[in-house]
Structures are given as C-alpha cells and as structure tokens.
Motif scaffolding. Sequence first.
Motif, PDB file in Angstrom:
ATOM      1  N   VAL A 198       7.746  -1.197  29.936  1.00 57.79           N
ATOM      2  CA  VAL A 198       7.259  -2.494  29.318  1.00 57.79           C
ATOM      3  C   VAL A 198       5.777  -2.407  29.859  1.00 57.79           C
ATOM      4  O   VAL A 198       5.263  -2.600  30.921  1.00 57.79           O
ATOM      5  CB  VAL A 198       7.902  -3.705  29.598  1.00 57.79           C
ATOM      6  N   TYR A 199       4.863  -2.294  28.649  1.00 59.05           N
ATOM      7  CA  TYR A 199       3.534  -2.394  29.343  1.00 59.05           C
ATOM      8  C   TYR A 199       2.779  -3.890  29.025  1.00 59.05           C
ATOM      9  O   TYR A 199       3.220  -4.522  27.898  1.00 59.05           O
ATOM     10  CB  TYR A 199       2.851  -1.276  28.000  1.00 59.05           C
ATOM     11  N   THR A 200       1.777  -3.855  29.625  1.00 58.37           N
ATOM     12  CA  THR A 200       1.033  -5.376  29.550  1.00 58.37           C
ATOM     13  C   THR A 200      -0.525  -4.899  29.854  1.00 58.37           C
ATOM     14  O   THR A 200      -0.765  -3.907  30.405  1.00 58.37           O
ATOM     15  CB  THR A 200       1.659  -6.280  30.670  1.00 58.37           C
ATOM     16  N   VAL A 252      -0.979  -1.568  32.403  1.00 54.89           N
ATOM     17  CA  VAL A 252       0.193  -1.360  33.539  1.00 54.89           C
ATOM     18  C   VAL A 252       1.394  -1.440  33.103  1.00 54.89           C
ATOM     19  O   VAL A 252       1.593  -2.276  31.896  1.00 54.89           O
ATOM     20  CB  VAL A 252      -0.062  -2.474  34.793  1.00 54.89           C
ATOM     21  N   CYS A 253       2.192  -0.636  33.661  1.00 53.27           N
ATOM     22  CA  CYS A 253       3.642  -0.679  33.009  1.00 53.27           C
ATOM     23  C   CYS A 253       4.714  -1.230  34.106  1.00 53.27           C
ATOM     24  O   CYS A 253       4.269  -1.147  35.271  1.00 53.27           O
ATOM     25  CB  CYS A 253       4.249   0.600  32.497  1.00 53.27           C
ATOM     26  N   LYS A 254       5.763  -1.726  33.675  1.00 52.80           N
ATOM     27  CA  LYS A 254       6.753  -1.998  34.666  1.00 52.80           C
ATOM     28  C   LYS A 254       8.095  -1.481  34.111  1.00 52.80           C
ATOM     29  O   LYS A 254       8.398  -1.637  32.874  1.00 52.80           O
ATOM     30  CB  LYS A 254       6.890  -3.571  35.126  1.00 52.80           C
ATOM     31  N   PHE A 278      -3.936   4.688  27.928  1.00 52.44           N
ATOM     32  CA  PHE A 278      -4.727   3.522  28.256  1.00 52.44           C
ATOM     33  C   PHE A 278      -4.063   3.201  29.825  1.00 52.44           C
ATOM     34  O   PHE A 278      -4.579   2.435  30.326  1.00 52.44           O
ATOM     35  CB  PHE A 278      -3.841   2.402  27.339  1.00 52.44           C
ATOM     36  N   GLU A 279      -3.000   3.615  30.074  1.00 47.77           N
ATOM     37  CA  GLU A 279      -2.463   3.297  31.601  1.00 47.77           C
ATOM     38  C   GLU A 279      -3.312   4.137  32.325  1.00 47.77           C
ATOM     39  O   GLU A 279      -3.740   3.744  33.455  1.00 47.77           O
ATOM     40  CB  GLU A 279      -1.105   3.704  31.648  1.00 47.77           C
ATOM     41  N   ARG A 280      -3.583   5.368  32.213  1.00 47.31           N
ATOM     42  CA  ARG A 280      -4.478   6.454  33.148  1.00 47.31           C
ATOM     43  C   ARG A 280      -5.832   5.593  33.425  1.00 47.31           C
ATOM     44  O   ARG A 280      -6.379   5.840  34.421  1.00 47.31           O
ATOM     45  CB  ARG A 280      -4.574   7.602  32.913  1.00 47.31           C
ATOM     46  N   SER A 281      -6.467   4.999  32.251  1.00 51.00           N
ATOM     47  CA  SER A 281      -7.536   4.465  32.343  1.00 51.00           C
ATOM     48  C   SER A 281      -7.692   3.196  32.889  1.00 51.00           C
ATOM     49  O   SER A 281      -8.598   2.669  33.209  1.00 51.00           O
ATOM     50  CB  SER A 281      -8.266   4.250  30.808  1.00 51.00           C
TER      51      SER A 281
END
Length: 116
Positions: free
Chosen positions: A67-69, A58-60, A51-54
């Motif tokens: 932590v993903y949002t 985003v993560c921090k 999901f982040e690559r798509s």
Amino acid sequence: MVSTALQDLFGGKAAEAVLLALFHHGEAYGRSIARDFAVSLDSVQRQLDRFERSGTLVCKRQGRTLVYTWNSKSRLASRLRDLTGVVYDGLDPQTKEQLFAERRQPRAKDKPVIRR
C-alpha cells in the motif's frame, strides 16, 4: 479517462492514475489503481516503483499487498501533492464521479464520495 496536464508532464496514463488516486484516497495499491483507471497493472507498478525510488511515495505491506502513501518527510512529495491537487480540483464533478465511483471504506448513506 480524461487526459490532464499530469499525463503530459509525467509521460503516461499510469503516472496520472497513480497521482490522482493517491490524492483522492490518501493511500492506494497497484491493482486498485489499474482497475479504477483502466491502465495495465504492470505499468502502474512500474510507476509506483519510480515514485518510491524518487522518495515521493512510501509503501507498507498489508498482508501480501503493498500500500503506497505520500512520503510525509519529503518536500518534493508535498509539492507534487499540491500540484496534483490543482489538477484534481480542475476536474469536473462528472469526471470525478466516473473515476472514483467505487467506495473504499464504509460511508454514511448520503455522504458524497467526492471531496468538494
């Protein structure tokens, strides 16, 4: 865990767990999702990476934890969040209580955990 259309659309429990957890909490990390939904941590982390690559998540970094949002700049993320909301709203209250029973932040004594 109850199977939803998200599991059918994205091909697995991990994707369903990630999307529902993010919709409910707003942000989440891999270990908490895996624990809440009884899914393997490895599969949850792989799904979070996808999901982040798509561009939908985003993560921090908070300490050693990622932590993903939802990605607020992505139109796809807003549509995916809307789709997840439709599925989330279709869950019965008992299922929501079962999936999201653990509190993430302090709450008022009688405030319900579930958004209605």
